[in-house]
Design an enzyme around this catalytic site. Structure first.
Site, short mmCIF file in Angstrom:
data_model
loop_
_atom_site.label_atom_id
_atom_site.label_comp_id
_atom_site.label_asym_id
_atom_site.label_seq_id
_atom_site.Cartn_x
_atom_site.Cartn_y
_atom_site.Cartn_z
N ARG A 87 -11.94 2.33 -12.79
CA ARG A 87 -13.02 2.00 -11.87
C ARG A 87 -13.06 2.99 -10.72
O ARG A 87 -12.01 3.46 -10.26
CB ARG A 87 -12.84 0.58 -11.31
CG ARG A 87 -12.91 -0.52 -12.35
CD ARG A 87 -12.59 -1.88 -11.75
NE ARG A 87 -11.23 -1.92 -11.19
CZ ARG A 87 -10.68 -3.03 -10.70
NH1 ARG A 87 -11.35 -4.16 -10.68
NH2 ARG A 87 -9.45 -2.99 -10.23
N ARG B 191 -14.59 -0.49 -7.35
CA ARG B 191 -13.61 -1.32 -6.66
C ARG B 191 -13.65 -0.96 -5.18
O ARG B 191 -13.49 0.20 -4.81
CB ARG B 191 -12.23 -1.05 -7.25
CG ARG B 191 -11.06 -1.79 -6.58
CD ARG B 191 -11.15 -3.27 -6.81
NE ARG B 191 -9.85 -3.93 -6.65
CZ ARG B 191 -9.32 -4.25 -5.48
NH1 ARG B 191 -9.94 -3.93 -4.35
NH2 ARG B 191 -8.15 -4.86 -5.44
N GLU C 37 -8.69 -13.66 -6.52
CA GLU C 37 -9.26 -13.58 -7.86
C GLU C 37 -10.22 -14.75 -8.10
O GLU C 37 -10.12 -15.79 -7.45
CB GLU C 37 -8.15 -13.59 -8.91
CG GLU C 37 -7.22 -12.40 -8.83
CD GLU C 37 -7.93 -11.08 -9.08
OE1 GLU C 37 -8.79 -11.03 -9.98
OE2 GLU C 37 -7.64 -10.10 -8.36
#
Length: 204
Positions: A81, A29, A37
């Protein structure tokens, strides 16, 4: 450096969305930024809807191309992540995405790219060419979290011909912050005003 010590953080990157990549199976990330998104829409300067989340991912993919990407981890997020600043050909991808208007500075976690956001906003690049919902607000709304209707959205709807029929009185409007009875005669009946049950919104 830390990225040089971990081969999973260096190599050819696959773009997952506008702020997430994958290198050798490791999801990364991009630190300090938040991109629309994948399914998120925006509006351009003329008010036309466009797939800004999809375009943000494509912009990152085009920028990365087949170049080697290296990342400097700063931690991990709640999804497991790696959170990192990533580089390609000496360029910080996080900064490039914000500077081109494909992401916003994620001030909750970092202020490193606030200046890049200000430059993109002033120039009207990417999502700044029109109106958009901050990615974190869009996600919260999709999850059904109780967030108040943002003022820009209310003002946008106020400019449209929303009305109520039949004419009745709404005792509670929106989130309940306006509790005094209001006549529906000249009061726009916004879709967000779910608690205004006496009003049925329709476009006239």
């Amino acid at each position: 450096s830390r990225e040089a010590d971990n081969p999973d953080h260096r190599g050819t990157a696959t773009v997952i969305d506008g702020d997430t990549i994958e290198i050798h199976g490791t999801r990364i990330r991009l630190n300090g930024i938040d991109a629309p998104e994948s399914a998120q829409p925006c509006r351009d300067a003329r008010g036309k809807t466009w797939r800004c989340g999809q375009q943000a991912a494509l912009a990152l993919s085009d920028r990365v191309a087949r170049r080697s990407v290296s990342c400097r981890p700063s931690g991990a997020d709640r999804y497991g992540r790696v959170v990192a600043d990533c580089f390609a050909a000496g360029e910080t991808l996080n900064r490039w995405m914000v500077g081109q208007g494909w992401a916003v500075a994620y001030r909750t976690y970092s202020t490193a790219y606030v200046d890049a956001e200000e430059g993109a906003r002033s120039a009207g690049r990417g999502i700044w060419q029109g109106r958009f919902e901050k990615p974190w607000d869009w996600r919260a709304r999709r999850r059904g979290a109780p967030t108040p209707a943002p003022l820009p959205r209310l003002l946008e709807l106020a400019g449209r011909d929303w009305s109520c029929s039949p004419r009745k009185t709404c005792s509670a409007i929106g989130s309940g912050t306006m509790s005094s009875p209001r006549s529906a005669t000249n009061t726009p009946c916004f879709p967000e005003f779910a608690r205004c049950a006496a009003c049925t919104p329709y476009l006239v």
